[in-house]
Design a protein around this motif. Structure first.
Motif, PDB file in Angstrom:
ATOM      1  N   PHE A  20       0.837  -1.196   0.000  1.00  8.65           N
ATOM      2  CA  PHE A  20       0.000   0.000   0.000  1.00  8.65           C
ATOM      3  C   PHE A  20       0.874   1.250   0.000  1.00  8.65           C
ATOM      4  N   GLY A  21       1.820   1.307   0.923  1.00  6.27           N
ATOM      5  CA  GLY A  21       2.669   2.484   1.066  1.00  6.27           C
ATOM      6  C   GLY A  21       3.534   2.752  -0.145  1.00  6.27           C
ATOM      7  N   GLU A  22       4.148   1.717  -0.689  1.00  5.03           N
ATOM      8  CA  GLU A  22       5.007   1.909  -1.859  1.00  5.03           C
ATOM      9  C   GLU A  22       4.211   2.404  -3.051  1.00  5.03           C
ATOM     10  N   GLU A  23       2.972   1.945  -3.176  1.00  7.10           N
ATOM     11  CA  GLU A  23       2.137   2.444  -4.269  1.00  7.10           C
ATOM     12  C   GLU A  23       1.812   3.926  -4.071  1.00  7.10           C
ATOM     13  N   LEU A  24       1.530   4.333  -2.844  1.00  7.53           N
ATOM     14  CA  LEU A  24       1.210   5.737  -2.575  1.00  7.53           C
ATOM     15  C   LEU A  24       2.412   6.649  -2.808  1.00  7.53           C
ATOM     16  N   VAL A  25       3.589   6.209  -2.389  1.00  8.41           N
ATOM     17  CA  VAL A  25       4.798   7.040  -2.510  1.00  8.41           C
ATOM     18  C   VAL A  25       5.302   7.084  -3.948  1.00  8.41           C
ATOM     19  N   GLY A  26       5.211   5.955  -4.657  1.00 12.33           N
ATOM     20  CA  GLY A  26       5.741   5.896  -6.023  1.00 12.33           C
ATOM     21  C   GLY A  26       7.215   6.231  -6.028  1.00 12.33           C
ATOM     22  N   ASP A  27       7.606   7.123  -6.933  1.00 13.46           N
ATOM     23  CA  ASP A  27       9.026   7.508  -7.011  1.00 13.46           C
ATOM     24  C   ASP A  27       9.369   8.648  -6.052  1.00 13.46           C
ATOM     25  N   GLY A  28       8.380   9.116  -5.288  1.00 13.20           N
ATOM     26  CA  GLY A  28       8.613  10.174  -4.303  1.00 13.20           C
ATOM     27  C   GLY A  28       8.428  11.574  -4.836  1.00 13.20           C
ATOM     28  N   ALA A  29       8.249  11.729  -6.152  1.00 10.26           N
ATOM     29  CA  ALA A  29       8.136  13.065  -6.742  1.00 10.26           C
ATOM     30  C   ALA A  29       6.918  13.821  -6.219  1.00 10.26           C
ATOM     31  N   ALA A  30       5.782  13.158  -6.129  1.00  9.37           N
ATOM     32  CA  ALA A  30       4.570  13.822  -5.632  1.00  9.37           C
ATOM     33  C   ALA A  30       4.729  14.203  -4.165  1.00  9.37           C
TER      34      ALA A  30
END
Length: 165
Positions: free
Chosen positions: A126-136
Motif C-alpha cells: 500500500f505504502g510503496e504504491e502511494l509514494v511511487g518515485d517520491g516526486a509527488a
C-alpha cells in the motif's frame, strides 16, 4: 521558521474484505480464511504560508481506490519462495504448495508483489504504491508517510517512508 504538521486519514471507505493464507515455512501454511481489513494513513510535512500542508484529496482517493480494488478478492503472494503460481489456458490460477495444488478463478484473485500475505506486506505494498518515485511527496512537501493496515481491532502493521520533520 518551518512549521510541520501531520494529517491523519482513517475514513469509513478505507477498508476492504479479502481472503488469504499466511505461509509459515516450506511445509506449513494457514487454511484459507478472510479478514475485514482497515487502512490508516498519516502524512507529515511542512505547512505552507497559506496554512496547509498539501491538497491530500488525491492521496485519500488513491487509498480508497486501492481498497475498492482489493475488496472481495483473494490474495496470493507473487514473490513467495514456497508457493509457485501458474496460469492455465483460461487464465485461472494454480498455486502449488508442499505437494498441494490449489485452484483459483482469475476473477477472484489479486496477486500481490509480496513474499507472503501478511499485514506487514499489505502495509508495505500500500505504502510503496502511494509514494511511487517520491516526486509527488516532494512536490507537496511531504517528508514522512505512515501506512497502517489492520486485520481487526488491535492488530496493526505499520510501514513508514521518509524522515520525520
Amino acid at each position: 521558521m518551518a512549521r510541520t504538521t501531520t494529517i491523519e486519514l482513517h475514513k469509513e471507505e478505507m477498508k476492504f474484505s479479502a481472503g488469504h493464507f499466511t505461509i509459515f515455512s516450506a511445509t506449513h501454511r494457514e487454511n484459507l480464511h478472510g479478514h475485514n481489513f482497515t487502512v490508516y494513513v498519516a502524512l507529515t510535512g511542512e505547512v505552507s504560508e497559506d496554512g496547509l500542508l498539501a491538497d491530500y484529496g488525491p492521496l485519500k482517493q488513491s487509498v480508497i481506490t486501492r481498497c475498492k480494488a482489493w475488496n472481495e478478492t483473494f490474495f496470493l503472494p507473487g514473490r513467495s519462495r514456497h508457493l509457485r503460481l501458474e496460469k492455465d489456458a483460461q487464465g485461472n490460477y494454480k498455486a502449488y504448495f508442499n505437494g498441494e495444488e490449489l485452484h483459483f478463478l482469475a476473477r477472484d484473485v489479486t496477486v500481490l508483489p509480496a513474499a507472503n500475505v501478511t499485514l506487514e506486506e499489505l502495509a508495505r505494498v500500500f505504502g510503496e504504491e502511494l509514494v511511487g518515485d517520491g516526486a509527488a511527496m516532494a512536490r507537496d512537501r511531504i517528508t514522512h508517510l505512515l501506512v497502517k493496515c489492520a486485520s481487526g481491532p488491535g492488530q496493526w502493521a505499520t510501514w513508514e517512508w521518509g524522515q520525520r520533520g
